[in-house]
Design an enzyme around this catalytic site. Structure first.
Site, PDB file in Angstrom:
ATOM      1  N   LYS A  40       1.021  -1.029   0.082  1.00  0.00           N
ATOM      2  CA  LYS A  40      -0.080   0.060   0.157  1.00  0.00           C
ATOM      3  C   LYS A  40       0.676   1.307   0.092  1.00  0.00           C
ATOM      4  CE  LYS A  40      -3.233  -2.336   3.185  1.00  0.00           C
ATOM      5  NZ  LYS A  40      -3.878  -2.022   4.487  1.00  0.00           N
ATOM      6  N   GLY A  41       2.222   1.265   0.408  1.00  0.00           N
ATOM      7  CA  GLY A  41       2.931   2.451   0.845  1.00  0.00           C
ATOM      8  C   GLY A  41       3.049   3.451  -0.240  1.00  0.00           C
ATOM      9  N   GLU A  94       8.179   2.770  -6.010  1.00  0.00           N
ATOM     10  CA  GLU A  94       8.145   2.155  -4.447  1.00  0.00           C
ATOM     11  C   GLU A  94       8.201   3.203  -3.529  1.00  0.00           C
ATOM     12  OE1 GLU A  94       8.411  -0.505  -2.643  1.00  0.00           O
ATOM     13  OE2 GLU A  94       9.240  -1.933  -3.480  1.00  0.00           O
ATOM     14  N   ASP A  95       7.597   3.133  -2.392  1.00  0.00           N
ATOM     15  CA  ASP A  95       7.703   4.103  -1.288  1.00  0.00           C
ATOM     16  C   ASP A  95       9.220   4.143  -0.406  1.00  0.00           C
ATOM     17  OD1 ASP A  95       7.504   1.550  -0.171  1.00  0.00           O
ATOM     18  OD2 ASP A  95       6.003   2.258   1.257  1.00  0.00           O
ATOM     19  N   ASP A  97      14.552  -0.778   1.714  1.00  0.00           N
ATOM     20  CA  ASP A  97      15.148  -0.883   3.022  1.00  0.00           C
ATOM     21  C   ASP A  97      16.072  -2.053   2.797  1.00  0.00           C
ATOM     22  OD1 ASP A  97      15.892  -1.085   5.701  1.00  0.00           O
ATOM     23  OD2 ASP A  97      13.891  -1.962   6.301  1.00  0.00           O
ATOM     24  N   LYS A 150      16.905   3.473   1.963  1.00  0.00           N
ATOM     25  CA  LYS A 150      17.486   3.699   3.422  1.00  0.00           C
ATOM     26  C   LYS A 150      18.463   2.261   3.390  1.00  0.00           C
ATOM     27  CE  LYS A 150      14.585   1.883   6.993  1.00  0.00           C
ATOM     28  NZ  LYS A 150      13.527   1.983   7.992  1.00  0.00           N
ATOM     29  N   PHE A 204      12.922   4.323  11.551  1.00  0.00           N
ATOM     30  CA  PHE A 204      11.532   3.776  11.204  1.00  0.00           C
ATOM     31  C   PHE A 204      10.794   5.064  10.800  1.00  0.00           C
ATOM     32  CE2 PHE A 204       7.442   2.088  10.793  1.00  0.00           C
ATOM     33  CZ  PHE A 204       7.934   0.902   9.929  1.00  0.00           C
ATOM     34  N   VAL A 205      10.433   5.168   9.423  1.00  0.00           N
ATOM     35  CA  VAL A 205       9.877   6.391   9.169  1.00  0.00           C
ATOM     36  C   VAL A 205       8.381   5.957   8.702  1.00  0.00           C
ATOM     37  CG1 VAL A 205      11.856   7.746   8.376  1.00  0.00           C
ATOM     38  CG2 VAL A 205      10.703   6.278   6.884  1.00  0.00           C
ATOM     39  N   ASP A 256       3.641   3.324   6.769  1.00  0.00           N
ATOM     40  CA  ASP A 256       2.898   2.957   7.996  1.00  0.00           C
ATOM     41  C   ASP A 256       3.769   2.378   8.972  1.00  0.00           C
ATOM     42  OD1 ASP A 256       3.358   0.489   6.589  1.00  0.00           O
ATOM     43  OD2 ASP A 256       1.842  -0.271   8.110  1.00  0.00           O
ATOM     44  N   ARG A 284      -0.292   6.449   7.553  1.00  0.00           N
ATOM     45  CA  ARG A 284      -0.215   6.624   6.265  1.00  0.00           C
ATOM     46  C   ARG A 284      -0.671   8.030   5.650  1.00  0.00           C
ATOM     47  NH1 ARG A 284       1.209   1.539   4.057  1.00  0.00           N
ATOM     48  NH2 ARG A 284       0.275  -0.231   5.032  1.00  0.00           N
TER      49      ARG A 284
HETATM   50  P1  IMP Z   1      12.526  -4.226   2.087  1.00  0.00           P
HETATM   51  O1  IMP Z   1      12.073  -5.358   1.394  1.00  0.00           O
HETATM   52  O2  IMP Z   1      13.232  -4.638   3.361  1.00  0.00           O
HETATM   53  O3  IMP Z   1      13.201  -3.056   1.173  1.00  0.00           O
HETATM   54  O4  IMP Z   1      11.201  -3.415   2.499  1.00  0.00           O
HETATM   55  C1  IMP Z   1      10.534  -2.715   1.812  1.00  0.00           C
HETATM   56  C2  IMP Z   1       9.173  -2.443   2.145  1.00  0.00           C
HETATM   57  O5  IMP Z   1       9.192  -2.477   3.650  1.00  0.00           O
HETATM   58  C3  IMP Z   1       8.659  -1.045   2.165  1.00  0.00           C
HETATM   59  O6  IMP Z   1       8.035  -0.884   0.870  1.00  0.00           O
HETATM   60  C4  IMP Z   1       7.769  -0.724   3.391  1.00  0.00           C
HETATM   61  O7  IMP Z   1       6.370  -1.083   3.040  1.00  0.00           O
HETATM   62  C5  IMP Z   1       8.486  -1.538   4.482  1.00  0.00           C
HETATM   63  N1  IMP Z   1       9.375  -0.488   5.278  1.00  0.00           N
HETATM   64  C6  IMP Z   1      10.753  -0.681   5.151  1.00  0.00           C
HETATM   65  N2  IMP Z   1      11.189   0.417   6.217  1.00  0.00           N
HETATM   66  C7  IMP Z   1      10.074   0.980   6.306  1.00  0.00           C
HETATM   67  C8  IMP Z   1      10.174   2.386   7.358  1.00  0.00           C
HETATM   68  O8  IMP Z   1      11.109   2.801   7.645  1.00  0.00           O
HETATM   69  N3  IMP Z   1       8.741   2.761   7.269  1.00  0.00           N
HETATM   70  C9  IMP Z   1       7.554   2.161   6.989  1.00  0.00           C
HETATM   71  N4  IMP Z   1       7.553   0.958   6.169  1.00  0.00           N
HETATM   72  C10 IMP Z   1       9.129   0.521   5.966  1.00  0.00           C
END
Ligand code: IMP
Length: 175
Positions: A42-43, A97-98, A101, A129, A150-151, A157, A163
């Site tokens: 959803k982000g 993408e939002d 990470d 990040k 964490f943002v 969210d 959100r």
């Molecule tokens: P990744 O697979 O670890 O890169 O994570 C991607 C997903 O994790 C993002 O699309 C977000 O939904 C969630 N996410 C990662 N870091 C944060 C954060 O700081 N705040 C909120 N959601 C996060």
């Protein structure tokens, strides 16, 4: 959430200026390509909504939704809750993408779209990040690099909350 503080990290004005800059770069590269923009739910919904309203050329929108298998967190054990409803073969695709990470979600979705044989495939992310990256990801259009905090807000969210905040904020435990 009484035991948590919100501190503005990226004010709405800075986000709006960056979205306009990203839109200018995307316009330069895609104005004559009738691309398909794929938002990751959803982000990415707030970012995508603002971004596409700055793009004044023909394009199509789709969304996919991913989830980690229950009980795990960013393990790469991902499943598609909502797959692509349209063929992307031979089309120019831009994934939106939002935040990136670990990179596992993005690596998964880029791999999934690649199997559908698009003419080209690129990635646009509002936030990066990089501190916790474990899957390599090439970001073609990036808004901001953020620290390992964490943002929330602007679509992001914590436990499905925040959100709707217009700024990107750091969520901290109260001392
Ligand atoms: P990744 O697979 O670890 O890169 O994570 C991607 C997903 O994790 C993002 O699309 C977000 O939904 C969630 N996410 C990662 N870091 C944060 C954060 O700081 N705040 C909120 N959601 C996060």
């Amino acid at each position: 959430m009484d035991n948590q503080n919100l501190k503005v990290l990226l004010p709405r004005e800075d986000i709006a200026a960056t979205v306009r800059k990203l839109a200018a770069d995307i316009t330069r590269d895609y104005h004559d390509k009738n691309p398909i923009l794929i938002g990751i739910l959803k982000g990415a919904f707030v970012f995508m909504a603002d971004l596409v309203r700055c793009l004044n050329f023909p394009l199509e929108l789709e969304f996919v939704r991913l989830a980690s298998y229950s009980g795990t967190q960013s393990t790469g054990q991902l499943k598609m809750l909502q797959t692509l409803p349209c063929p992307v073969e031979g089309r120019h695709v831009l994934v939106i993408e939002d935040i990136i990470d670990t990179g596992l979600t993005t690596a998964f979705i880029m791999g999934y779209v690649k199997t559908k044989s698009p003419a080209s495939l690129k990635l646009c992310a509002l936030l990066d990040k990089p501190a916790r990256r474990c899957a390599p990801v090439d970001i073609d259009y990036l808004g901001f690099t953020v620290p390992d905090r964490f943002v929330v807000g602007y679509g992001l969210d914590y436990d499905q909350k925040y959100r709707n905040l217009p700024d990107v904020c750091v969520l901290e435990a109260k001392p």
